[in-house]
Design a protein around this motif. Structure first.
Motif, PDB file in Angstrom:
ATOM      1  N   SER A  83      23.184  -8.613   4.960  1.00  0.00           N
ATOM      2  CA  SER A  83      21.794  -8.927   4.623  1.00  0.00           C
ATOM      3  C   SER A  83      20.856  -8.152   5.534  1.00  0.00           C
ATOM      4  O   SER A  83      20.874  -8.335   6.750  1.00  0.00           O
ATOM      5  N   SER A  84      20.030  -7.300   4.946  1.00  0.00           N
ATOM      6  CA  SER A  84      19.097  -6.501   5.745  1.00  0.00           C
ATOM      7  C   SER A  84      17.949  -7.345   6.294  1.00  0.00           C
ATOM      8  O   SER A  84      17.209  -6.897   7.160  1.00  0.00           O
ATOM      9  N   SER A  92      12.576 -12.457   0.419  1.00  0.00           N
ATOM     10  CA  SER A  92      13.813 -11.854  -0.054  1.00  0.00           C
ATOM     11  C   SER A  92      13.585 -10.378  -0.344  1.00  0.00           C
ATOM     12  O   SER A  92      12.455  -9.930  -0.530  1.00  0.00           O
ATOM     13  N   SER A  94      15.612  -6.174  -0.065  1.00  0.00           N
ATOM     14  CA  SER A  94      16.421  -5.291   0.771  1.00  0.00           C
ATOM     15  C   SER A  94      15.816  -3.894   0.725  1.00  0.00           C
ATOM     16  O   SER A  94      15.001  -3.590  -0.140  1.00  0.00           O
ATOM     17  N   ASN A  95      16.219  -3.089   1.685  1.00  0.00           N
ATOM     18  CA  ASN A  95      15.723  -1.711   1.708  1.00  0.00           C
ATOM     19  C   ASN A  95      16.270  -0.963   0.495  1.00  0.00           C
ATOM     20  O   ASN A  95      17.472  -0.904   0.287  1.00  0.00           O
ATOM     21  N   ASN A 134      24.923  -4.486   0.820  1.00  0.00           N
ATOM     22  CA  ASN A 134      23.847  -5.467   0.848  1.00  0.00           C
ATOM     23  C   ASN A 134      23.620  -6.046  -0.544  1.00  0.00           C
ATOM     24  O   ASN A 134      23.737  -5.340  -1.541  1.00  0.00           O
ATOM     25  N   GLY A 138      19.198 -10.052  -0.462  1.00  0.00           N
ATOM     26  CA  GLY A 138      19.437 -10.290   0.957  1.00  0.00           C
ATOM     27  C   GLY A 138      19.764 -11.733   1.261  1.00  0.00           C
ATOM     28  O   GLY A 138      19.933 -12.119   2.416  1.00  0.00           O
TER      29      GLY A 138
END
Length: 201
Positions: A83-84, A92, A94-95, A134, A138
């Motif tokens: 999880s980033s 919530s 992510s990249n 990921n 996340g």
């Protein structure tokens, strides 16, 4: 002329009165009645889901939600998805790195290195991809059954519980596809680790 002015004033007053009554009606219906009815029905029909699908331990203490992943740093527990955002439920996401992005490559290499360090006896070619990638939100609380089984040997050594017992535990907590056709089989990491804690007592 005076009659026309009075008539216009009465007409404007009537419009404002209608607008006011309509606004009050909508406030009562949409702001009070509807929320109370929908909340009441949710509590009656789906009480667990309406209250956040909370998970309790054997003592009855709330330890999390079955919808939100948690970070288990202790290697004697089953590990979830990367999880980033460190499973921060305040937000919530992510990249959104492209496959060629060096930051993504660096993160994956770190995940791979960590896996090899904690699970030296498991060939990396047998590591399910969801353990080193990921999730989109996340906050994914699930892993695949294969990901849980890949961690059995490590946990067995750290907790002196037989691998057969741990495999049986994973099987017990494996959830099937929704309605038998939608999604994939999955294991809720929080529920599995609670069961693991009980098994270790």
């Amino acid at each position: 002329m005076k009659t026309s002015v009075v008539s216009n004033e009465q007409s404007n007053g009537s419009i404002w009165a209608v607008a006011l009554r309509s606004s009050l009606l909508l406030i009562v219906v949409c702001g009070i009645v509807y929320p109370l009815v929908s909340t009441g029905l949710a509590q009656l029909i789906f009480p667990s889901q309406a209250n956040g699908s909370m998970v309790k331990d054997s003592s009855g203490n709330v330890v999390g939600s079955e919808l939100i992943g948690q970070s288990f740093k202790d290697p004697s527990f089953f590990q979830g998805r990367v999880s980033s955002i460190d499973n921060d439920a305040a937000g919530s996401g992510s990249n959104n790195y492209a496959p060629s992005n060096p930051e993504l490559l660096k993160r994956v290499q770190e995940s791979v290195a960590q896996w090899k360090k904690e699970n030296p006896e498991v060939p990396f070619s047998q590591v399910p991809v969801d353990l080193i990638t990921n999730s989109g939100s996340g906050l994914d609380p699930h892993i695949s059954p294969a990901s849980a089984l890949a961690q059995v040997s490590r946990i067995s050594a750290l907790r002196t519980i037989s691998q057969d017992q741990l495999k049986a535990l994973v099987t017990k907590y494996t959830e099937g596809r929704d309605l038998g056709v939608f999604g994939e089989e999955r294991v809720n990491v929080l529920k599995l680790n609670l069961a693991l804690t009980e098994l270790s007592k």
